[in-house]
Write a protein that holds these residues in place. Structure first.
Motif, short mmCIF file in Angstrom:
data_model
loop_
_atom_site.label_atom_id
_atom_site.label_comp_id
_atom_site.label_asym_id
_atom_site.label_seq_id
_atom_site.Cartn_x
_atom_site.Cartn_y
_atom_site.Cartn_z
N THR A 1 0.85 -1.20 0.00
CA THR A 1 0.00 0.00 0.00
C THR A 1 0.89 1.25 0.00
O THR A 1 2.04 1.21 0.42
CB THR A 1 -0.93 0.03 1.22
OG1 THR A 1 -0.13 0.01 2.42
CG2 THR A 1 -1.86 -1.17 1.23
N GLY A 2 0.31 2.36 -0.46
CA GLY A 2 1.05 3.62 -0.49
C GLY A 2 1.52 3.95 -1.89
O GLY A 2 1.36 3.16 -2.84
N SER A 3 2.11 5.12 -2.04
CA SER A 3 2.57 5.60 -3.34
C SER A 3 3.96 5.06 -3.66
O SER A 3 4.73 4.71 -2.77
CB SER A 3 2.61 7.13 -3.35
OG SER A 3 1.34 7.68 -3.05
N ALA A 4 4.28 5.01 -4.95
CA ALA A 4 5.58 4.54 -5.38
C ALA A 4 6.67 5.52 -4.94
O ALA A 4 6.47 6.74 -4.99
CB ALA A 4 5.61 4.40 -6.90
N ARG B 1 11.11 -0.76 -4.39
CA ARG B 1 12.10 0.03 -5.11
C ARG B 1 13.41 -0.75 -5.11
O ARG B 1 14.04 -0.92 -4.06
CB ARG B 1 12.29 1.40 -4.46
CG ARG B 1 13.50 2.21 -4.94
CD ARG B 1 13.26 2.90 -6.25
NE ARG B 1 14.52 3.41 -6.82
CZ ARG B 1 15.01 4.64 -6.62
NH1 ARG B 1 14.36 5.50 -5.85
NH2 ARG B 1 16.14 5.01 -7.19
N GLN C 1 12.73 7.46 2.41
CA GLN C 1 11.47 6.76 2.19
C GLN C 1 11.23 5.73 3.30
O GLN C 1 11.83 4.66 3.29
CB GLN C 1 11.48 6.06 0.83
CG GLN C 1 10.22 5.23 0.55
CD GLN C 1 8.98 6.10 0.46
OE1 GLN C 1 8.77 6.77 -0.53
NE2 GLN C 1 8.16 6.08 1.50
N GLU D 1 3.77 -1.25 3.91
CA GLU D 1 3.19 0.08 3.89
C GLU D 1 4.24 1.11 3.48
O GLU D 1 5.19 1.37 4.24
CB GLU D 1 2.62 0.45 5.26
CG GLU D 1 1.99 1.84 5.29
CD GLU D 1 1.67 2.31 6.69
OE1 GLU D 1 1.07 3.40 6.82
OE2 GLU D 1 2.02 1.61 7.66
N ARG E 1 5.16 4.56 3.38
CA ARG E 1 4.71 5.78 4.05
C ARG E 1 5.15 7.02 3.27
O ARG E 1 5.97 6.93 2.34
CB ARG E 1 5.27 5.80 5.47
CG ARG E 1 4.76 4.62 6.33
CD ARG E 1 5.54 4.47 7.61
NE ARG E 1 5.53 5.70 8.39
CZ ARG E 1 6.44 6.00 9.31
NH1 ARG E 1 7.44 5.18 9.55
NH2 ARG E 1 6.35 7.13 9.98
N PRO E 2 4.59 8.18 3.59
CA PRO E 2 4.96 9.40 2.86
C PRO E 2 6.47 9.66 2.88
O PRO E 2 7.11 9.52 3.92
CB PRO E 2 4.18 10.49 3.60
CG PRO E 2 3.01 9.79 4.19
CD PRO E 2 3.52 8.42 4.58
#
Length: 277
Positions: free
Chosen positions: A75-78, A103, A189, A232, A234-235
């Motif tokens: 979940t979350g953005s790349a 990543r 990240q 997860e 995270r931002p």
């Protein structure tokens, strides 16, 4: 082993609960065979180095985890492209392919991993940055090497706890590696890793802690039924948003585990799990 090294109270006997359900031995053997086959395939491709497209690495890593019988939920953005310090809590050897599925990156790893069968060769050929954990004097040089890789545009994966925990509690993020991100002027990240049973309860079968052996951990994961790995993303923390490595490490620290996850063996006399804020 030096006394300054971070340690965790987790042990297989105290923290790894017996599996509520297991798969048959032949199926577990097939899982391990599939994992070995994928690792060998990775070694055959690894002479290409970091020129291997990320579009190949990510599905290969997910396939490796799935071959062990573990479902994956991300979940979350790349994460952004370019130089990036990828940091996560550390529970299992499964953490490495899970983070690479998010990543692809160079891994900061202890020198002992070089000696692991198959996986050690794959880590070395994949550009791992090895650290002698029992030599405090080597730490500044390691931070400089990480910063150099980050300046060159590489992503570097680090487990700042410095030791594996069972997942029912976690350790404090050590500050040193965050200096590399500050020196290189790159973002951080944070990623949270958690293992559950399919019913949502905490799953400790993946934990690789204490005096556990890699072979014992591999077999426990292969025998586990319905184990789920939750990743997860995270931002991202942009460069320049925190004044020093202490603040950056604190901002990257994962939240405390849910109360239902706290293991009695890891609770202090005051009623808090180690690593909890």
């Amino acid at each position: 082993m030096s006394t300054w090294l971070p340690t965790a109270p987790c042990t297989p006997g105290a923290c790894v609960e017996p599996a509520r359900a297991t798969v048959a031995v032949p199926r577990a053997v097939l899982r391990l065979t599939a994992v070995a086959a994928l690792l060998l395939a990775g070694i055959m491709l690894s002479p290409l180095g970091r020129t291997i497209p990320a579009e190949w690495v990510r599905p290969w890593c997910r396939a490796l985890v799935r071959a062990a019988g573990v479902r994956v939920r991300i979940t979350g953005s790349a994460p952004p492209a370019g130089g990036l310090l990828l940091v996560a809590n550390h529970v299992s050897w499964l953490d490495v392919p899970l983070l690479a599925a998010v990543r692809p990156a160079r891994m900061l790893a202890k020198t002992e991993i070089r000696q692991w069968p198959v996986a050690g060769a794959l880590a070395a050929r994949g550009g791992a940055l090895f650290i002698e954990r029992d030599r405090l004097r080597a730490l500044p040089g390691t931070v400089d090497r990480i910063a150099g890789a980050l300046r060159a545009g590489a992503a570097v994966t680090v487990f700042p706890e410095g030791s594996t925990w069972c997942g029912r509690a976690h350790g404090r993020f050590r500050r040193a590696v965050f200096q590399a991100a500050l020196d290189a002027g790159v973002p951080v990240q944070p990623v949270g890793l958690r293992y559950r049973r399919r019913d949502g309860g905490p799953g400790t079968a993946a934990a690789f802690v204490g005096e556990d052996t890699l072979l014992a951990s591999l077999w426990r994961v292969a025998r586990a039924r319905d184990l789920v790995a939750e990743v997860e993303v995270r931002p991202v923390i942009p460069p320049g948003t925190h004044p020093d490595r202490r603040a950056l490490a604190h901002a990257s620290q994962p939240p405390a585990p849910e109360p239902a996850w706290t293991h009695a063996a890891l609770v202090t006399a005051g009623g808090r799990a180690p690593g909890a804020p």
